[in-house]
Design a protein around this motif. Sequence first.
Motif, PDB file in Angstrom:
ATOM      1  N   ARG A  57       1.350  -0.497  -0.074  1.00 47.44           N
ATOM      2  CA  ARG A  57      -0.129   0.094   0.131  1.00 47.44           C
ATOM      3  C   ARG A  57       0.474   1.179  -0.115  1.00 47.44           C
ATOM      4  O   ARG A  57       0.359   2.140  -0.365  1.00 47.44           O
ATOM      5  CB  ARG A  57      -1.085   0.143   1.028  1.00 47.44           C
ATOM      6  N   ASN A  58       2.196   0.934   0.224  1.00 48.77           N
ATOM      7  CA  ASN A  58       3.238   2.538   0.588  1.00 48.77           C
ATOM      8  C   ASN A  58       3.980   2.785  -0.553  1.00 48.77           C
ATOM      9  O   ASN A  58       4.535   3.494  -0.769  1.00 48.77           O
ATOM     10  CB  ASN A  58       3.906   2.395   2.020  1.00 48.77           C
ATOM     11  N   SER A  59       3.788   1.098  -1.797  1.00 48.92           N
ATOM     12  CA  SER A  59       4.689   1.353  -2.715  1.00 48.92           C
ATOM     13  C   SER A  59       4.238   2.692  -3.767  1.00 48.92           C
ATOM     14  O   SER A  59       2.743   2.872  -3.773  1.00 48.92           O
ATOM     15  CB  SER A  59       4.847   0.336  -3.831  1.00 48.92           C
ATOM     16  N   GLU A  83      -1.533  -0.776  -6.873  1.00 52.79           N
ATOM     17  CA  GLU A  83      -2.659  -1.776  -7.477  1.00 52.79           C
ATOM     18  C   GLU A  83      -4.188  -1.056  -7.516  1.00 52.79           C
ATOM     19  O   GLU A  83      -4.716  -1.826  -8.469  1.00 52.79           O
ATOM     20  CB  GLU A  83      -3.164  -2.354  -6.032  1.00 52.79           C
ATOM     21  N   ILE A  84      -4.449  -0.434  -6.608  1.00 53.43           N
ATOM     22  CA  ILE A  84      -6.231   1.262  -7.281  1.00 53.43           C
ATOM     23  C   ILE A  84      -5.192   1.183  -8.740  1.00 53.43           C
ATOM     24  O   ILE A  84      -6.018   1.825  -9.299  1.00 53.43           O
ATOM     25  CB  ILE A  84      -5.607   1.760  -6.068  1.00 53.43           C
ATOM     26  N   TYR A  89      -6.835   2.096 -14.103  1.00 49.36           N
ATOM     27  CA  TYR A  89      -6.426   1.844 -15.909  1.00 49.36           C
ATOM     28  C   TYR A  89      -7.423   1.569 -16.309  1.00 49.36           C
ATOM     29  O   TYR A  89      -7.876   1.661 -17.583  1.00 49.36           O
ATOM     30  CB  TYR A  89      -5.149   1.296 -15.814  1.00 49.36           C
ATOM     31  N   VAL A  90      -7.917   0.130 -16.205  1.00 49.48           N
ATOM     32  CA  VAL A  90      -9.052  -0.896 -16.578  1.00 49.48           C
ATOM     33  C   VAL A  90     -10.150   0.336 -17.117  1.00 49.48           C
ATOM     34  O   VAL A  90     -10.945   0.515 -17.699  1.00 49.48           O
ATOM     35  CB  VAL A  90      -9.118  -1.598 -15.972  1.00 49.48           C
ATOM     36  N   GLU A  91     -10.835   0.670 -15.800  1.00 47.03           N
ATOM     37  CA  GLU A  91     -11.744   1.232 -15.792  1.00 47.03           C
ATOM     38  C   GLU A  91     -11.488   2.800 -16.906  1.00 47.03           C
ATOM     39  O   GLU A  91     -12.755   2.867 -17.565  1.00 47.03           O
ATOM     40  CB  GLU A  91     -11.459   2.070 -14.502  1.00 47.03           C
ATOM     41  N   HIS A  92     -10.883   3.990 -16.562  1.00 45.04           N
ATOM     42  CA  HIS A  92     -10.969   4.680 -17.024  1.00 45.04           C
ATOM     43  C   HIS A  92      -9.623   4.680 -18.562  1.00 45.04           C
ATOM     44  O   HIS A  92      -9.816   5.784 -19.418  1.00 45.04           O
ATOM     45  CB  HIS A  92     -10.680   5.688 -16.141  1.00 45.04           C
ATOM     46  N   VAL A  93      -9.465   3.083 -18.758  1.00 49.87           N
ATOM     47  CA  VAL A  93      -8.710   3.174 -20.470  1.00 49.87           C
ATOM     48  C   VAL A  93      -8.733   2.682 -21.532  1.00 49.87           C
ATOM     49  O   VAL A  93      -9.189   2.653 -22.036  1.00 49.87           O
ATOM     50  CB  VAL A  93      -6.501   3.005 -19.970  1.00 49.87           C
ATOM     51  N   PHE A 143      -4.991  -6.097   0.706  1.00 46.97           N
ATOM     52  CA  PHE A 143      -6.794  -5.529  -0.077  1.00 46.97           C
ATOM     53  C   PHE A 143      -6.367  -6.610  -1.340  1.00 46.97           C
ATOM     54  O   PHE A 143      -5.753  -7.245  -1.459  1.00 46.97           O
ATOM     55  CB  PHE A 143      -6.998  -4.427  -0.200  1.00 46.97           C
ATOM     56  N   GLY A 144      -7.671  -7.020  -1.949  1.00 46.93           N
ATOM     57  CA  GLY A 144      -7.460  -8.585  -2.965  1.00 46.93           C
ATOM     58  C   GLY A 144      -8.451  -7.195  -4.065  1.00 46.93           C
ATOM     59  O   GLY A 144      -9.305  -6.397  -3.576  1.00 46.93           O
ATOM     60  N   LEU A 145      -8.911  -7.582  -5.159  1.00 46.02           N
ATOM     61  CA  LEU A 145      -9.336  -7.083  -6.023  1.00 46.02           C
ATOM     62  C   LEU A 145     -10.764  -8.097  -6.220  1.00 46.02           C
ATOM     63  O   LEU A 145     -10.404  -9.708  -6.681  1.00 46.02           O
ATOM     64  CB  LEU A 145      -8.901  -6.687  -7.647  1.00 46.02           C
ATOM     65  N   LEU A 146     -11.594  -7.723  -6.087  1.00 43.42           N
ATOM     66  CA  LEU A 146     -13.006  -8.540  -6.134  1.00 43.42           C
ATOM     67  C   LEU A 146     -13.325  -8.295  -7.339  1.00 43.42           C
ATOM     68  O   LEU A 146     -14.034  -7.223  -8.128  1.00 43.42           O
ATOM     69  CB  LEU A 146     -14.308  -8.316  -5.099  1.00 43.42           C
ATOM     70  N   MET A 147     -13.962  -9.186  -8.603  1.00 46.85           N
ATOM     71  CA  MET A 147     -14.615  -9.082 -10.033  1.00 46.85           C
ATOM     72  C   MET A 147     -15.872 -10.474 -10.031  1.00 46.85           C
ATOM     73  O   MET A 147     -15.677 -11.183  -9.085  1.00 46.85           O
ATOM     74  CB  MET A 147     -14.074  -8.918 -10.313  1.00 46.85           C
ATOM     75  N   SER A 148     -16.696 -10.385 -10.698  1.00 44.18           N
ATOM     76  CA  SER A 148     -17.703 -11.173 -10.887  1.00 44.18           C
ATOM     77  C   SER A 148     -17.206 -13.114 -11.942  1.00 44.18           C
ATOM     78  O   SER A 148     -16.334 -12.317 -12.480  1.00 44.18           O
ATOM     79  CB  SER A 148     -18.250 -10.607 -11.946  1.00 44.18           C
TER      80      SER A 148
END
Length: 467
Positions: A57-59, A83-84, A89-93, A143-148
């Motif tokens: 998270r601090n990187s 990570e965010i 990037y996926v959402e806006h690019v 944290f992790g990335l939750l997806m369908s």
Amino acid sequence: MPLTLKGEDAADWVYRGEGAVNLVLAYAGSSPSFIGKVIRLRKAPKNGLESNGVSVRNSIALTPQERILWKNVDQLISSSDKEIVGQLYVEHVMKPLLGSNYVDAGMHILVTREFLELVEKNVTGQRPVWRVDAARVDTQCDFGLLMSDHSLFAHGSPRPSPCISVEIKPKCGFLPFSRFISEGNAIKRRITRFEMHQILKLHHGEISRLSEYNPLDLFSGSKERIQKAIKGLLITPQNNFRVFLNGSLILGGLGGVAKNTDECIAKKFEDELKSVIEVGDGLCTENLRTLVAEALQKSGVLDKLLEVQKLDSIDIEGVIHAYYNITSEQCIVCKELSEEQAKIYASLHSASFDESLRIVKDYLIAATAKDCSLMLCFRPRNEEDSGLVYNNVYLDSTKQAFDFKVYFIDLDLKRSSKVRDYYELDKKIVSRYRHNIKLDRGRNEVTGLKACNGPLPATGIALVEQM
């Protein structure tokens, strides 16, 4: 991020697969918040070069150079978390380029260290040994990335129904046409990157035989050639093809290169398909190929993907010069060229800073598109489903209609620091191909090379031919 996964939740998450950077788990529990979901967890190399006990998270999210590169995407440069930034990037690019109906950026949820430690313990035995040796679950990342789970249809549909999902990693679907490709590398204009890379992978022992798959067939727009491409993937799935039945893998590999499809694998696969595709023995796989080809054509997703891939319009042999423009370093590529050879790239080095940024940014976006995967999910359609919004295709041979959905997955941000690595890899791929295959080789020479490196038994080929 209101949801948090704790130690007691770890048993409900099962291994689905992994790539170089992330581990993917599917939910097998009963919580409504997670049914039909997968989670991507960051991995850390066991050599300790990235984590060293420091929270991810601090990187740094983006390097100063990358902040300039993505200056027109406010959401990316305003984030301080690596990570965010990937999700943004996926959402806006990528989503605007590929279509909002086909891209799921997911959401981040908190995970405790205990959850991550238990997950690591639970899945180690299911992971490929070489993956285990290389990396572990990063317990410093909270944290992790939750997806369908796009290998399934959404929970809450009016009826339970068997579904089959096909995951394809298409790779680059065109031959480069750039004038910046050197004369010595002109073979790149005639032979796909995928085919040339296969020779290098074979040389390094990463694969046991050359793939039967040709990306140009998949992107051709021809139903017959698309089916030919899928057939090639069925025979040699490697890490480019996987099939799931109700979310469980029935063909391909988890986290690595899959075995070639022999007679035993082909028969077992055919039997598994019978619960979804209602047709006589030996014809289920053939009808699956038809189903996938129909869905790819109807959805138009390959056309969208190809358009984004073609943002790489000057090839890495041109992009590397633009890259050195924005780093303000001396171009080491030009240093290795004669004065006459270097003239070809003079226009790139005289380009404006903003033009150089555009070239590199477009190349990195195209690199994402060349390395992503497609997930197609099918289920038999019943009359009570008439009000649902899914696309559908019809199989004449089985008199069945199928709902289907298509999503792009693994749309990872490519770091600008990798441009030099991409250039070096390109050189290795072309050099190895030229070393192993003469430019005037005939079809028999290629067949002979494949035969020398582990072909299917004749019975296995015959079985796949019948499907």
